[in-house]
Each structure stands twice: as C-alpha cells, then as structure tokens.
Design a protein around this motif. Structure first.
Motif, short mmCIF file in Angstrom:
data_model
loop_
_atom_site.label_atom_id
_atom_site.label_comp_id
_atom_site.label_asym_id
_atom_site.label_seq_id
_atom_site.Cartn_x
_atom_site.Cartn_y
_atom_site.Cartn_z
N VAL A 1 0.87 -1.18 0.00
CA VAL A 1 0.00 0.00 0.00
C VAL A 1 0.91 1.23 0.00
O VAL A 1 2.08 1.16 0.38
N LEU B 1 0.64 -3.91 4.11
CA LEU B 1 -0.61 -4.21 4.80
C LEU B 1 -0.62 -5.68 5.20
O LEU B 1 -0.66 -6.57 4.35
N ARG C 1 -7.59 -2.71 0.14
CA ARG C 1 -6.79 -1.54 -0.27
C ARG C 1 -7.62 -0.57 -1.09
O ARG C 1 -7.56 0.64 -0.89
N PHE D 1 -7.94 2.54 1.36
CA PHE D 1 -6.71 3.31 1.10
C PHE D 1 -6.86 4.21 -0.11
O PHE D 1 -5.86 4.61 -0.72
#
Length: 547
Positions: free
Chosen positions: A146, A159, A261, A265
C-alpha cells in the motif's frame, strides 16, 4: 430483410399448407433449391462456413512465432518475449517484411492458445473447486503493498492481513516494512482482536520472516524465533507451494488484500511522519469492525454473524506475553550512533564507546543502558538511513559550538519542527551580542532547558526574553517557569508557585526602569553608607609594626 430462421419457417409453412414443389418454393422465395431442401430437412439453418483466408505474410512466419511463444513457457517471467521483441526477431532473423500490428494481433490471440495446449498435454485443467471450512479452524496470512503519503512523499508500506477461512473475518494492520517484527506484530494484533488463535492451520507464503530455507515439496526450515512464536501461541503453519503454483492455495487472502486496499486506502492517507502509522492502524481497527456488516458472495449471513459462530471455537491466547522485539547489543560509535538493521540511530554522547541494548519492534527502536531507557526512535527502513536527536549531542556541542551550524542532528530537528524559528531568533541575537562561539553556547544552555521543561514553556520563555532585549538563559528559565505556572502545570523538577489570581503576562524590566516608574512611591530611605566601617581602618596594624 428476412433472417435465415424466418426464411426457413416460411418455406416449411408454404410446403405444408400449399404443398408446393421444391422448384416452386425456390422460385417463390428467390433462393436456391439446395436451400429449400435444407429448410424442409430441418427448421434450424445450418451454420455458415467461414471461408479459409490466405495469409501470405503471416503464414510462413507462424511456426517461428509459435516456437518463440512455446519457449517462453519455460523462461523466467520477467524475461519473456513481448510482441515488439518477437517482431524485432522476425525482422532480424527472417528478413520478414511484416507490420508490428500484425505480429501484435497474432501474439495476443495465439499466446493463450499455446498455454492451454501445454496444460492439456500435462493433464491440467483450469478451474476452481468450492471449499468448505470448519468454523474456528483455518486462516490465511499475507502482506500486500500500500502507499501512504508521509510528509508529502508517497511511501510504500505493507498491509498485514489475517483472514479467517470460515467467516471471512479479517484483521488488517499497516507497517513500514514486512520484516519479522512486523510479521509478529500483525499476528499479535490479529489474535488479540479475534480473542483467540485459529485451532487449525494458518496458510502462509514462504516469507523470509518465517522460512529460512525451502526444501523439497512442502518441507521448510523455519527461523528459530518463528518456531518460538508458534510454540507460544499454538500456531500450526501450512506453507503454500512457491510461485503461481501455490497462489490458489490461499486465494481468499490474496483477493482480500486488493479489495481492502481499494476500499480503505483510496484516497491515499496522509501523515506527517512514519509514527503516524499508529493513527492509521486505529482507523483500520474501526474499519475491520465496520466490515462485520458486509456480505461475502451470496451468503445470507454477514461476516460478523458467521464469526460469532466460530469465535467460541478459537484456541485460547497464551497467558504470558511473547516479546516480539529483536534485541541486539550494538556498540556506540564515536558519533554517538548505533547501527541496527543497517540503519543508524543516535544515543546520548556520554555513552560513546559503550555497549547498549537495543530492542527493535515493528515501528519503534528503544535503547537501554542497564535498566534505564536512554533513547527512543521510530524504526527506519532505508539502508544507511539516520535518525539523530539534537539533545544527544548538546554536551559535545558545548565544547565544540562551531559544529552546531552543520550538524545533521540540527537538520533533523528542523525537519521535525523541534528546533523552531524562535530558537533561530535567539541564536541570531546571542551571536550578534556575544559573538559566534559564546552566542552558540548560550543557545545550547537554552536547549538544555528542554530536558526538564515542556517544549512550549521554553519557547514562551525565549520569546519573552527576546522582547526584553536579553539573551540570558537564566531569564529564559525564569520566564518558562512563569509560563508553566500560568498554565497550571509543572516543568520537570522545577518548583512552581501555587496558582494565584489571573495576571497578565509579566514584562522583564531592569532596575533603573522600575525606579523611573511614576506610579511607585518615593524612596525615603537614606543612601547606603560604609562610614561605620571606617573605624576598622584605624585599628588595622601598619605594615612592619606587627608583633
């Protein structure tokens, strides 16, 4: 325009209703008698034959391109032919006059066909087999990359994901590396959040944090500390086959990393420095709880509902806490630094030449001398990176004030905002009044105040002192105490007067200014005199007459 299906239906209806002959039907519908016979024979039109087209350019080169694509099956993944490289070889080795677009289209169509042919020859068939997992038994672990914006710079982080196979309940934590300490920290966080340890197997890639050597088949030589960790928590490991061959063996967590993700994110999170990952992990813990309301595939129950079934079936957590930190005993070099995992960290200069104890965990390094903590740093992941604290060098700089201007520790202190513009203003004023060396020593005395007073109080003391036209460290200390008292707090071991009535910020004034103040009462005391002591002079024996 009538389709072939409709045409066949009309021909069959006319033949059935009117009893027309093949010739009459062909004349009525304007088709060949062969088409009429096809329609009378079947209601479904036969498929059209695709005409074989000649390829005068590609034809002679097909075998050469197929050989290259077949050879790529055994080549390393990153050293296989692209369509452009195949086109270059055809031009160089076969003097072919063929367009790159023609080669590209052929390769795009032919490459998957050759891969399928190879799998068929090996007796391997593509597809997925549905799996059933018992509650509380199995789990999967993986790291995914990430990106986090750290101080304005996009930085690659990792991660950690542990996913329960039955419920799909997953625990996520982000770390600056995927080293062994982060590997262990992720497990501890996951087991603590789940309230137990999976009672069955946990599936892993062949991470260097756990595996020291991959042997034949599924045999592995594990690292010593991983064996200790497994023993402490009762973990049973299962290692997937290396490469793509084993990717499907933990497909649940492989897809989970990318999905999570994209969900949590995006946009890229921003933090001031790497220590801000702790705040991101707090948000990830909240996100994991929010994910309990999600449905996986076509399941009627949510993740949280399924996990409620398997939570009581997890194995219990160990009673004693396992120390996941890496402990080393580095020697302090002449620059007051130690080296841990190829990164440099500062310690107090008084420890130069001595051996200290360093404990490195996933995100922090703690340095101990004896039983006392002497330094604490965020973990660095860059080879040769440095994290230096200016306070560790103040005693050395007091004897070498000229070294402060170019000190790396000063650069780091400015970057982190610890050494502020107020410090710079004091430094400039002190040098202007007392010269470079003496002025720098005065600044160092002020910096030493930070060891026993809050940073904000010292800054406030510097500002008041500069406003009064002074550069005395003693005045800075007094004003810092006053600011601490006004704030209702203490500054280290400095005694602070009990808080009294609210007063405005005091002004530092000299004695002559105070005497000139018009609101002060007149001083009626007589001027001081030493006349009473003159009699001592008459009783003092003269030189040479002493008995």
């Amino acid at each position: 325009m009538v389709s072939r299906v409709e045409l066949f239906a009309l021909i069959r209806r006319d033949a059935r209703v009117e009893g027309l002959s093949v010739r009459a039907l062909a004349d009525r519908h304007g088709v060949h008698r062969r088409t009429v016979r096809q329609a009378l024979g079947s209601a479904v039109p036969p498929p059209r034959k695709t005409p074989a087209r000649s390829s005068p350019v590609t034809g002679p080169l097909r075998e050469a391109m197929d050989e290259i694509l077949r050879a790529d099956l055994d080549a390393p993944r990153k050293q296989r032919h692209t369509a452009h490289r195949i086109w270059e070889r055809l031009v160089d080795e076969h003097d072919a006059e063929i367009a790159y677009r023609t080669v590209s289209k052929y390769v795009a169509r032919r490459r998957p066909e050759i891969l399928l042919e190879a799998r068929n020859r090996a007796g391997v068939m593509d597809g997925f087999v549905p799996q059933t997992h018992l509650p509380g038994q199995d789990a999967e672990v993986d790291f995914a990359e990430v990106w986090v914006n750290v101080g304005g710079v996009d930085t690659k982080c990792f991660l950690f994901t542990l996913r329960m196979s039955f419920s799909g309940k997953a625990i996520h934590r982000v770390y600056s590396s995927q080293g062994q300490e982060a590997f262990f920290a992720g497990h501890v966080a996951a087991f603590t959040e789940l309230g137990g340890v999976p009672a069955g197997e946990i599936r892993y890639d062949n991470l260097s944090s756990a595996v020291r050597r991959v042997c034949f088949g599924r045999s592995r030589v594990e690292t010593e500390k991983w064996v200790l960790f497994k023993s402490a928590y009762g973990v049973t490991s299962f290692y997937c086959m290396p490469g793509k061959e084993g990717a499907h063996e933990k497909g649940g967590v492989e897809g989970e990393g990318g999905r999570f993700r994209r969900r949590w994110f995006v946009p890229v999170p921003k933090i001031a420095d790497i220590s801000g990952l702790a705040g991101i992990n707090d948000r990830l813990a909240a996100a994991d709880h929010a994910e309990d309301a999600r449905h996986i595939d076509q399941r009627t129950a949510t993740i949280g509902q399924d996990f409620a079934l398997e939570a009581p079936l997890l194995a219990a957590l160990p009673v004693d806490e396992f120390d996941i930190a890496l402990t080393t005993t580095p020697r302090v070099d002449r620059y007051a630094r130690i080296t841990v995992r190829q990164a440099l960290y500062s310690v107090p200069a008084r420890l130069i030449g001595q051996t200290v104890r360093a404990k490195l965990d996933a995100e922090e390094l703690v340095v101990l001398h004896g039983s006392a903590e002497v330094a604490r740093h965020p973990r660095l992941t860059t080879k040769g990176g440095q994290h230096l604290v200016l306070d560790h060098y103040l005693e050395v700089l007091a004897g070498k004030p000229g070294a402060l201007r170019g000190a790396t520790a000063l650069v780091h202190a400015r970057q982190k905002g610890w050494f502020t513009a107020t410090h710079d203003a004091f430094w400039a004023a002190a040098r202007a009044k007392h010269g470079d060396q003496a002025g720098t020593r005065l600044l160092i005395e002020v910096l030493l105040l930070h060891r026993r007073m809050a940073h904000a109080h010292v800054i406030a003391g510097i500002r008041v002192t500069l406003e009064a036209g002074s550069v005395s460290p003693d005045v800075v200390a007094i004003e810092a105490r006053k600011h601490a008292a006004a704030a209702g707090s203490t500054a280290g071991d400095v005694e602070v007067e009990p808080p009294g009535p609210q007063r405005s910020r005091s002004k530092v004034v000299s004695l002559p200014e105070r005497r000139r103040d018009s609101d002060l009462p007149p001083d009626s005391r007589p001027a001081p005199s030493v006349a009473a002591y003159d009699q001592l002079l008459s009783n003092t024996p003269k030189k040479g007459n002493a008995s």
